[in-house]
Design a protein around this motif. Structure first.
Motif, PDB file in Angstrom:
ATOM      1  N   LYS A  39      18.636  32.277 -13.118  1.00 46.42           N
ATOM      2  CA  LYS A  39      19.387  31.380 -12.431  1.00 46.42           C
ATOM      3  C   LYS A  39      20.370  32.540 -11.812  1.00 46.42           C
TER       4      LYS A  39
ATOM      5  N   HIS B 238      19.719  34.137  -8.497  1.00 48.60           N
ATOM      6  CA  HIS B 238      19.610  33.285  -8.119  1.00 48.60           C
ATOM      7  C   HIS B 238      21.252  32.160  -7.125  1.00 48.60           C
TER       8      HIS B 238
ATOM      9  N   GLU C  23      17.106  36.458  -3.489  1.00 45.00           N
ATOM     10  CA  GLU C  23      15.283  35.545  -3.838  1.00 45.00           C
ATOM     11  C   GLU C  23      15.002  35.854  -4.752  1.00 45.00           C
TER      12      GLU C  23
ATOM     13  N   PHE D 143      13.251  27.003  -7.002  1.00 47.52           N
ATOM     14  CA  PHE D 143      12.201  28.660  -6.810  1.00 47.52           C
ATOM     15  C   PHE D 143      10.912  27.840  -7.065  1.00 47.52           C
TER      16      PHE D 143
END
Length: 121
Positions: A20, A23, A28, A53
């Motif tokens: 997380k 991200h 990526e 995801f």
């Protein structure tokens, strides 16, 4: 500029938070690796619950490193596996973030742990 590619080893516990954070930092998250099809599927589902995801789940770390060529890998596997996983990822040219402890195997002497840490260094 293309996004930096990140992968997670052990994405079911704290590893899902590492994914997380990658991200949220604009990376990526291209893959995760686990120990079985069932745990990989559950970890991928868990990641999809917190961000979009669409990476691949691998049982083999070496295959994941070859197929995905991540820029960075977060290692959130059990501590006794950290040294081998760190070395695999570094040899593949990845930057490594390792969950603590960096390395520990119950029953090993301090000298044996020092030797393992020298391999990592």
């Amino acid at each position: 500029m293309s996004k930096r590619k990140a992968a997670i080893l052990g994405a079911s516990g704290v590893g899902k938070h590492h994914a997380k954070w990658f991200h949220l930092a604009g990376c990526e998250v291209v893959a995760l690796a686990g120990t079985s099809e069932e745990t990989c599927a559950a970890a991928a589902d868990g990641l999809r619950e917190i961000f979009p995801f669409d990476g691949k789940a691998y049982i083999g770390i070496s295959e994941m490193l070859q197929q995905e060529t991540p820029d960075m890998v977060s290692i959130c596997t059990p501590p006794h596996l950290h040294a081998d996983h760190i070395i695999l990822c570094l040899e593949a040219g990845c930057q490594v973030l390792c969950e603590k402890p960096l390395h520990w195997l119950p029953g090993k002497s301090l000298k044996e742990h020092e030797a393992d840490l020298q391999r990592i260094a």
